[in-house]
Design a protein around this motif. Structure first.
Motif, PDB file in Angstrom:
ATOM      1  N   ASP A  29      31.424   0.248 -14.816  1.00 14.67           N
ATOM      2  CA  ASP A  29      30.183   0.848 -14.330  1.00 14.67           C
ATOM      3  C   ASP A  29      30.224   0.994 -12.809  1.00 14.67           C
ATOM      4  N   LEU A  32      32.805   3.640 -11.664  1.00 13.02           N
ATOM      5  CA  LEU A  32      32.340   5.019 -11.862  1.00 13.02           C
ATOM      6  C   LEU A  32      31.464   5.502 -10.712  1.00 13.02           C
ATOM      7  N   ASP A  33      31.011   4.601  -9.853  1.00 19.35           N
ATOM      8  CA  ASP A  33      30.254   4.994  -8.663  1.00 19.35           C
ATOM      9  C   ASP A  33      31.160   5.559  -7.575  1.00 19.35           C
ATOM     10  N   GLU A  34      32.451   5.304  -7.686  1.00 15.42           N
ATOM     11  CA  GLU A  34      33.411   5.749  -6.675  1.00 15.42           C
ATOM     12  C   GLU A  34      33.965   7.126  -7.035  1.00 15.42           C
ATOM     13  N   ASP A  35      34.442   7.811  -6.032  1.00 14.24           N
ATOM     14  CA  ASP A  35      35.016   9.143  -6.222  1.00 14.24           C
ATOM     15  C   ASP A  35      36.528   9.019  -6.439  1.00 14.24           C
ATOM     16  N   LEU A  54      34.317   4.954 -22.469  1.00 12.84           N
ATOM     17  CA  LEU A  54      34.566   5.577 -21.171  1.00 12.84           C
ATOM     18  C   LEU A  54      35.055   7.013 -21.335  1.00 12.84           C
ATOM     19  N   LEU A  58      32.947  10.340 -20.412  1.00 16.29           N
ATOM     20  CA  LEU A  58      33.426  11.258 -19.375  1.00 16.29           C
ATOM     21  C   LEU A  58      33.536  12.674 -19.926  1.00 16.29           C
ATOM     22  N   GLY A  62      30.481  13.523 -17.891  1.00 24.75           N
ATOM     23  CA  GLY A  62      30.999  13.094 -16.604  1.00 24.75           C
ATOM     24  C   GLY A  62      30.780  11.609 -16.374  1.00 24.75           C
ATOM     25  N   ARG A  63      30.729  11.232 -15.118  1.00 23.16           N
ATOM     26  CA  ARG A  63      30.604   9.817 -14.763  1.00 23.16           C
ATOM     27  C   ARG A  63      29.306   9.201 -15.304  1.00 23.16           C
ATOM     28  N   GLN A  64      28.196   9.938 -15.221  1.00 20.00           N
ATOM     29  CA  GLN A  64      26.944   9.395 -15.754  1.00 20.00           C
ATOM     30  C   GLN A  64      27.017   9.278 -17.272  1.00 20.00           C
ATOM     31  N   ALA A  66      29.682   8.583 -18.946  1.00 21.18           N
ATOM     32  CA  ALA A  66      30.487   7.394 -19.214  1.00 21.18           C
ATOM     33  C   ALA A  66      29.658   6.133 -19.023  1.00 21.18           C
ATOM     34  N   LYS A  67      28.863   6.076 -17.959  1.00 18.43           N
ATOM     35  CA  LYS A  67      27.990   4.915 -17.740  1.00 18.43           C
ATOM     36  C   LYS A  67      27.030   4.746 -18.919  1.00 18.43           C
TER      37      LYS A  67
END
Length: 192
Positions: A29, A32-35, A54, A58, A62-64, A66-67
């Motif tokens: 989690d 996933l905040d990182e680029d 995950l 994705l 996308g990242r959200q 996956a979260k």
């Protein structure tokens, strides 16, 4: 913000081990905040569950996404845990903790003898339902899905069998997450 040409690319190897999976959720989690582009994922047991959540997340959002997929999986595991009855904040739990810990240790010792008497436990029914309800495995075949490999152990040889995106099924996930002596072996392609 798009990753630059010099940004590191990540290939993740996710470990298993029950509660390590929930810990892994927290790490993922935050990651996933990182680029940082994730280019491949592998996992076993709880790590396989995290990997599937995950990758499908994705692929769909996308990242959200996956979260959200990871949270949906682990919140469902928590709600459906047979140990949920012991998860209370009531003040007497501290007094019962040593008893509870010894009881769980004893349960591990005798599980191989009791598990065969509980078909719902042996066939991983609760975990199958949780995973089936919270993860859309068809997303693993999406063109947007990054490569995923999960490992299970062949009972007859002790060798690993790897499953890739296209052949990851609910049975493959259960085989990866299967705890010997507690759960029965999962048969895939005629092989336990």
């Amino acid at each position: 913000m798009a990753a630059s040409a010099h940004s590191p690319r990540l290939a993740l190897a996710l470990q298993g081990g029950g509660a390590h999976g929930a810990y892994g959720w927290g790490v993922l989690d935050r990651l996933l905040d990182e680029d940082l582009p994730i280019v491949a994922v592998s996992g076993a047991s709880a790590g396989a569950l995290n990997g599937v959540a995950l990758v499908t997340g994705l692929a769909s959002g996308g990242r959200q996404g996956a979260k959200d997929a990871l949270a949906r999986l682990w919140e469902s595991v928590s709600r459906n845990s047979p140990l949920q009855a012991f998860d209370t904040d009531f003040w007497m739990m501290a007094a019962f903790e040593p008893f509870l810990r010894r009881s769980l240790e004893f349960s591990k010792l005798i599980s191989r003898y009791i598990a065969p008497l509980s078909p719902g436990l042996r066939d991983m029914r609760a975990l199958r339902r949780v995973v089936g309800d919270s993860i859309d495995l068809t997303l693993l075949r999406s063109p947007d899905a990054i490569p995923l490999s999960i490992a299970a152990t062949r009972v007859t040889t002790g060798a690993a069998r790897l499953f890739q995106n296209d052949d990851i099924t609910l049975d493959a996930l259960m085989a990866s997450a299967c705890l010997p002596d507690l759960f029965g072996p999962v048969t895939i392609d005629g092989e336990p």
